[in-house]
Design an enzyme around this catalytic site. Structure first.
Site, PDB file in Angstrom:
ATOM      1  N   SER A   1       0.839  -1.203   0.000  1.00 29.28           N
ATOM      2  CA  SER A   1       0.000   0.000   0.000  1.00 29.28           C
ATOM      3  C   SER A   1       0.865   1.242   0.000  1.00 29.28           C
ATOM      4  CB  SER A   1      -0.896   0.000   1.246  1.00 29.28           C
ATOM      5  OG  SER A   1      -1.586   1.224   1.395  1.00 29.28           O
TER       6      SER A   1
ATOM      7  N   TYR B   1      -1.898  -0.042  10.517  1.00 27.83           N
ATOM      8  CA  TYR B   1      -2.028  -0.503   9.136  1.00 27.83           C
ATOM      9  C   TYR B   1      -0.822  -0.082   8.314  1.00 27.83           C
ATOM     10  CZ  TYR B   1      -3.853  -1.130   4.421  1.00 27.83           C
ATOM     11  OH  TYR B   1      -4.000  -1.509   3.107  1.00 27.83           O
TER      12      TYR B   1
END
Length: 267
Positions: free
Chosen positions: A147, A160
């Protein structure tokens, strides 16, 4: 529109998190190009539905394996079973992942562990289990779905972002180690994608609304991912403008945090 790739014909590609979202679309693109997606996810019903759909649409028999990747002991058993039943696996796409967009003080330890175990531990464990298999056969491709959060951490995504930062670092080291073994390794660093990922990450939908016009289409992402299979590609960064922002952030972090304070706090 993506051209079919003969190099995928009869190649067996493991896709984790295959029951929906990016994983489902990756599986379909593998089948579209003549490959055999090996489908892994928690929901047996969704996997069976996808298996039938792929058989109907592409005339490909895609094996299904139900697994909770957070359970590392079960992952080991499953990897042994897949290698025994499939004889040779050619690729591994570590796509499964989850996130909770919360302030650190509001994030439970259970939620923290879920993100760490699924986003990081399962990626490393599956890689360790299949890497000797790829080296033995002198070919393979490991693709890790990371990501852009792994390059720029923002409020409400500290854990995250940490997991995806770990995936990027692991992928880079792995790629250097496997170069001599003809095993390709690629990191896919994505911005927000229109999937059900946000049901847990952003249940109120506020973040989705704020970035809706920038969200990537999962079918487009899947086409890009499958397009690099069995090619020596370091990483893919989508969208391109977000990657440019991450490079500027590395050079001028303080300035970027001031300029993008509003954007950073959209979660």
């Amino acid at each position: 529109m993506y051209m079919k790739q003969n190099k995928l014909t009869n190649k067996k590609i493991i896709v984790t998190g295959a029951s929906s979202g990016i994983g489902e679309q990756i599986a379909r693109h593998v089948a579209l190009n003549g490959g055999i997606p090996i489908l892994l996810a928690r929901s047996k019903e969704k996997l069976d539905n996808l298996q039938h759909s792929i058989k109907r649409d592409y005339h490909i028999n895609s094996p299904v394996y139900q697994i909770n990747l957070i359970d590392i002991q079960e992952v080991k058993k499953l990897a042994d079973r897949i290698i025994k039943e499939q004889e040779q696996v050619h690729g591994l796409i570590n796509n499964a992942g989850l996130g909770y967009f919360k302030y650190i003080i509001d994030t439970s330890w259970q939620e923290t562990e879920e993100m760490l175990f699924l986003n990081v531990n399962s990626v490393i464990k599956l890689t360790q289990l299949f890497l000797p298999h790829f080296i033995e056969h002198g070919q393979g491709h490991i693709i890790n779905i990371a990501s852009q959060a792994g390059k720029i951490a923002t409020p409400k995504s500290a854990v995250y972002a940490a997991t995806k930062h770990a995936v990027i670092g692991y992928t880079n080291g792995l790629r250097l180690e496997t170069k001599a073994h003809h095993v390709y390794v690629t990191s896919i660093n994505l911005g927000p994608v229109k999937t059900n990922f946000f049901r847990k990450a952003d249940p109120e939908g506020n973040y989705q609304k704020s970035v809706e016009k920038y969200m990537l289409d999962p079918d487009y992402v899947a086409g890009r991912v499958v397009g690099v299979l069995f090619k020596r590609k370091r990483e893919i960064n989508l969208p391109v403008w977000m990657e440019m922002g991450s490079k500027l952030y590395q050079l001028f972090p303080g300035l970027m945090e001031r300029l993008l304070k509003k954007q950073f706090n959209k979660k």
